[in-house]
Design an enzyme around this catalytic site. Structure first.
Site, mmCIF file in Angstrom:
data_model
loop_
_atom_site.group_PDB
_atom_site.id
_atom_site.type_symbol
_atom_site.label_atom_id
_atom_site.label_comp_id
_atom_site.label_asym_id
_atom_site.label_seq_id
_atom_site.Cartn_x
_atom_site.Cartn_y
_atom_site.Cartn_z
ATOM 1 N N ARG A 229 0.846 -1.480 0.254
ATOM 2 C CA ARG A 229 -0.052 0.176 -0.018
ATOM 3 C C ARG A 229 0.768 1.013 0.283
ATOM 4 N NH1 ARG A 229 -3.849 -3.147 -1.760
ATOM 5 N NH2 ARG A 229 -4.095 -4.931 -0.329
ATOM 6 N N GLU B 29 -5.513 -12.224 7.313
ATOM 7 C CA GLU B 29 -5.481 -12.852 5.731
ATOM 8 C C GLU B 29 -4.357 -13.303 6.258
ATOM 9 O OE1 GLU B 29 -4.648 -8.552 5.929
ATOM 10 O OE2 GLU B 29 -7.264 -7.813 4.715
ATOM 11 N N ARG C 26 -2.268 -6.537 17.127
ATOM 12 C CA ARG C 26 -3.568 -5.962 16.214
ATOM 13 C C ARG C 26 -4.902 -6.662 16.624
ATOM 14 N NH1 ARG C 26 -2.252 -5.433 10.552
ATOM 15 N NH2 ARG C 26 -2.666 -3.265 10.402
ATOM 16 N N ARG D 44 -18.204 -9.490 8.936
ATOM 17 C CA ARG D 44 -16.985 -8.658 9.339
ATOM 18 C C ARG D 44 -16.132 -7.348 10.442
ATOM 19 N NH1 ARG D 44 -12.489 -7.182 4.986
ATOM 20 N NH2 ARG D 44 -10.934 -6.078 6.132
ATOM 21 N N LYS E 145 -7.547 -0.723 15.034
ATOM 22 C CA LYS E 145 -8.751 0.186 13.419
ATOM 23 C C LYS E 145 -9.287 0.929 13.768
ATOM 24 C CE LYS E 145 -6.208 -2.631 9.876
ATOM 25 N NZ LYS E 145 -6.655 -3.121 8.566
ATOM 26 N N ASP F 211 -12.014 -1.481 7.626
ATOM 27 C CA ASP F 211 -10.669 -1.035 6.960
ATOM 28 C C ASP F 211 -9.861 0.085 6.140
ATOM 29 O OD1 ASP F 211 -8.163 -1.423 6.752
ATOM 30 O OD2 ASP F 211 -8.396 -3.607 5.271
ATOM 31 N N GLU G 276 -4.740 4.086 1.277
ATOM 32 C CA GLU G 276 -4.749 2.519 -0.119
ATOM 33 C C GLU G 276 -6.647 2.917 0.051
ATOM 34 O OE1 GLU G 276 -5.057 -0.763 3.120
ATOM 35 O OE2 GLU G 276 -5.798 -1.732 1.565
ATOM 36 N N GLU H 250 -15.487 11.534 -0.463
ATOM 37 C CA GLU H 250 -16.577 10.647 -0.119
ATOM 38 C C GLU H 250 -17.349 11.014 -0.831
ATOM 39 O OE1 GLU H 250 -18.639 11.765 3.334
ATOM 40 O OE2 GLU H 250 -18.738 10.237 3.352
ATOM 41 N N TRP I 160 -14.014 -11.818 0.947
ATOM 42 C CA TRP I 160 -13.685 -10.789 1.739
ATOM 43 C C TRP I 160 -14.294 -10.257 3.430
ATOM 44 C CZ3 TRP I 160 -8.893 -10.443 2.416
ATOM 45 C CH2 TRP I 160 -7.960 -11.270 1.691
HETATM 46 C C1 GCV Z 1 -0.831 -5.202 5.629
HETATM 47 C C2 GCV Z 1 -5.890 -4.715 4.740
HETATM 48 C C3 GCV Z 1 -4.257 -3.958 3.364
HETATM 49 C C4 GCV Z 1 -3.970 -5.131 3.538
HETATM 50 C C5 GCV Z 1 -2.945 -5.087 4.895
HETATM 51 C C6 GCV Z 1 -3.902 -5.349 6.250
HETATM 52 C C7 GCV Z 1 -3.345 -5.079 7.417
HETATM 53 O O1 GCV Z 1 -6.403 -5.123 4.029
HETATM 54 O O2 GCV Z 1 -5.079 -4.739 2.313
HETATM 55 O O3 GCV Z 1 -2.462 -4.399 2.705
HETATM 56 O O4 GCV Z 1 -2.174 -6.028 4.720
HETATM 57 O O5 GCV Z 1 -4.900 -4.230 5.796
HETATM 58 O O6 GCV Z 1 -3.734 -3.702 7.869
HETATM 59 O O7 GCV Z 1 -3.021 -5.637 7.507
#
Ligand code: GCV
Length: 666
Positions: A149, A274, A307, A324, A348, A353, A381, A499, A529
């Site tokens: 990213r 992931e 995390r 999710r 986060k 995301d 991103e 936005e 996803w």
């Molecule tokens: C580092 C999202 C992003 C991934 C990232 C992930 C994360 O899925 O697309 O590239 O991976 O978040 O925060 O771990």
């Protein structure tokens, strides 16, 4: 690495006025053998010379005839809080008071900032202490030089599995220190290949050198850790956190790590997410994993940042109950209080995301007995890849100001992540950084406002997005008042504009899969996803109420009630929480479908307004910077047009309802 020339970002001080003095330095309770203090003095010399033309008397040299002698006095004052500073100008000079070296450094940068923003050196005045104990940047840099990213070139830390150390490294540390950053994770949370070996002989010497350069500017170096290290770099066949062999492997490893990297702050861990390994593989909890590492690092004073981005990424789109958005809370809430003192959970800002609009994660403040910190993303991103202008500080402010209702008073996210709510000292904010080895560091010159802004905001969460934008403009471009106002307005409008032409009312995700730039309305609709908009011919949105996935119930009562009811739900999040018919009347009196059309037409038009505003600054912005940004705007306009036409056409074709204003929809 090809050594490109790089800019000095906001530290490229322009002449503020013609000073007539000469500075003498007096240290009380600090010495210039303290390396952070020495660097603070270096910054003062460099900055004051550029800003006023004044220089600093070298030790033992006589005063210069005809110049007024001014004194920069740096005094130890234990009543100033940790990493804080008081600065006060007077006719004789400036007094900086701090109780530690970082405070001195931040105080000096504050002096220079104030002068660059228009004050004379003798007028500077500020008492400040950081809102957040931890103020961190997270790099997603891979050791082959790529950046996950990344939209600003390649890594300036790594290339071909080697660590790069050069003058740029030091400049990076200077920039970070100047905005109050005190922790940097240098490698991607997806720890693979060579990065797993950062904690081996192969890289210790270079990592140690990096950590020293950072330390000289008051920054602790952190590493992302591969949870499966005992298997990947050791000779075990398990990384079960409760296995005795595994614990003993980690104990030995940590001893070795701290012998070789004594300045290491600790580790950031992405586990069970992931495809990354984690404790779930062995039927263990997230707390089992985090606590095991925390225990073995404790003797060395290190911390484990764990995390909470844990969710099922192999979902079936047909399943409308698995959500999710619920995952973080579902996995972590029950373990509240089970984490050891030197663990901090990194959450986060939203439950999905980093979309352009999401509700605040219910875990923030939902956890009441666990150290927690906020993770935001300044790497754009999902917000335009540093092609499209998107000043993110207003978004972060909204998150920080959000009332979680976790207690009476002290219940905002800013309270929670600063440690004020729980009275804990392991707390703070982290940003996924937007830098790379491009000459301008951030791809788009204007994206540096996010880099600067995150640091300033994490140091002082009371600053407004506008104040930060004004500072950044003054430091970077030093424009006449009117033009500064134009640029400031561009930054402040940009998030809402982005936005408007992308996904409506909090639904998010209509991006090109994988890459995440540009529209693909159904791109993630039938994928694994967990990122669905559920649009059909009657309406759109995800039912996350008590009748749907139940996500809204993860909030405290006041917020749960608000989100559960489409009449009370803030409209900008309506489709995040509710499946709404196209004919639904919004508070403006418009139908939902008309709102979608209008906002997309407006967003594209307003993006053109941004580009026109930039054009109006041609005479006052240095040509290189002007041209670079102009090229970005050209691409943004193409993007905005694609978004507008694809989204509008999609919903027209789904709903069969025409635009009231008869504009072209395909
Ligand atoms: C580092 C999202 C992003 C991934 C990232 C992930 C994360 O899925 O697309 O590239 O991976 O978040 O925060 O771990």
């Amino acid at each position: 690495m090809e050594t490109k020339k790089w800019t000095q970002l906001w530290l490229d001080y322009k002449k503020a006025y013609d000073g007539e003095g000469i500075w003498k330095i007096v240290l009380n309770g600090f010495t210039d053998s303290q390396v952070v203090v020495a660097n603070a003095l270096y910054e003062f010399r460099r900055g004051i010379k550029a800003l006023t033309g004044e220089s600093v008397l070298e030790a033992g040299k006589d005063e210069e005839q005809g110049k007024k002698l001014l004194t920069l006095t740096i005094s130890n004052n234990d009543s100033v809080s940790k990493e804080g500073y008081h600065i006060q100008g007077s006719d004789e000079g400036i007094l900086v008071e701090a109780s530690d070296e970082r405070g001195v450094l931040y105080g000096v940068f504050a002096i220079l900032r104030q002068i660059a923003c228009g004050k004379s050196a003798l007028e500077v005045s500020e008492a400040s202490s950081p809102s957040n104990p931890l103020r961190m940047m997270n790099h997603w840099d891979n050791m082959d030089g790529s950046i996950e990213r990344g939209y600003s070139g390649e890594s300036f830390f790594f290339e071909k599995d080697e660590i790069i150390i050069n003058d740029r490294t030091r400049d990076y540390a200077r920039f970070m220190a100047s905005i109050g950053i005190n922790g940097v994770v240098i490698n991607n949370v997806n720890v693979k290949a060579a990065a797993s070996y950062l904690i081996t002989d192969r890289y210790y010497d270079q990592v140690a050198r990096l950590s020293e350069i950072f330390n000289d500017y008051g920054i602790s170096l952190y590493l992302s850790l591969n949870f499966a290290s005992p298997i990947e770099i050791g000779d075990l066949d398990t990384c079960d956190p409760l296995d005795k062999k595994v614990i003993s492997w980690w104990k030995d490893k940590m001893k070795e790590i701290y012998e070789r990297l004594p300045l290491l702050g600790g580790f950031l861990v992405k586990a069970d997410s992931e495809g990354r390994p984690g404790p779930f593989t062995y039927g263990r909890t997230q707390a089992d994993g985090a606590n095991m590492l925390a225990d073995v690092i404790k003797p060395y004073g290190g911390i484990i940042i764990w995390r909470c981005f844990v969710y099922n990424c192999t979902q079936d789109w047909r399943d409308t109950k698995t959500d999710r958005a619920r995952a973080g809370y579902d996995y972590f809430k029950d373990l509240d209080g089970a984490y050891h003192d030197n663990v901090i959970l990194q959450i986060k800002n939203g439950p999905m995301d980093f979309q352009i609009r999401e509700p605040v994660s219910p875990l923030l403040g939902g956890l009441q007995h666990t150290n927690q910190m906020l993770e935001v993303q300044i790497a754009q991103e999902y917000t335009g890849h540093q092609i499209d202008l998107c000043y993110l500080i207003p978004l972060f402010k909204e998150v920080l100001d959000f009332h979680t209702h976790c207690c009476e008073g002290k219940d905002t996210v800013a309270d929670v992540v600063s440690g004020r709510t729980m009275g804990n000292s392991l707390a703070g904010m982290a940003a996924v950084i937007n830098t790379g080895n491009d000459a301008n560091w951030t791809g788009n010159d204007l994206a540096a406002a996010n880099l600067y802004g995150f640091g300033r905001l994490s140091f002082d969460t009371d600053l407004s997005a506008e104040e930060i934008a004004k500072e950044w403009i003054a430091l970077t471009y030093k424009l006449p008042e009117k033009e500064a106002g134009v640029l400031c307005s561009m930054l402040l409008r940009s998030r809402e504009i982005y936005e408007k032409y992308t996904s409506p009312l909090g639904i998010g995700w209509m991006v090109t899969p994988g890459d995440h730039y540009g529209p693909s309305i159904d791109g993630y609709e039938y994928s694994r996803w967990g990122t669905y908009h559920r649009a059909d011919h009657l309406g759109i949105g995800v039912d996350r109420t008590d009748k749907g996935t139940g996500y809204a119930q993860q909030y405290y009562e006041e917020n749960a009630v608000m989100y559960n009811d489409p009449e009370k739900c803030p409209e900008e999040l309506l489709l995040f929480f509710h499946h709404i018919p196209y004919t639904w009347k919004l508070k403006t009196g418009k139908t939902l479908i008309q709102h979608i059309y209008d906002s997309h037409f407006e967003g594209e038009e307003q993006a053109r307004g941004l580009a026109a505003d930039w054009e109006s600054l041609k005479d006052v912005i240095p040509a290189v910077s002007f041209d670079r940004v102009k090229e970005r705007f050209e691409r943004q306009l193409y993007n905005a047009r694609e978004w507008r036409d694809q989204v509008n056409s999609y919903f027209y074709r789904k709903s069969g309802i025409a635009d009231e204003k008869g504009r072209t929809i395909y």
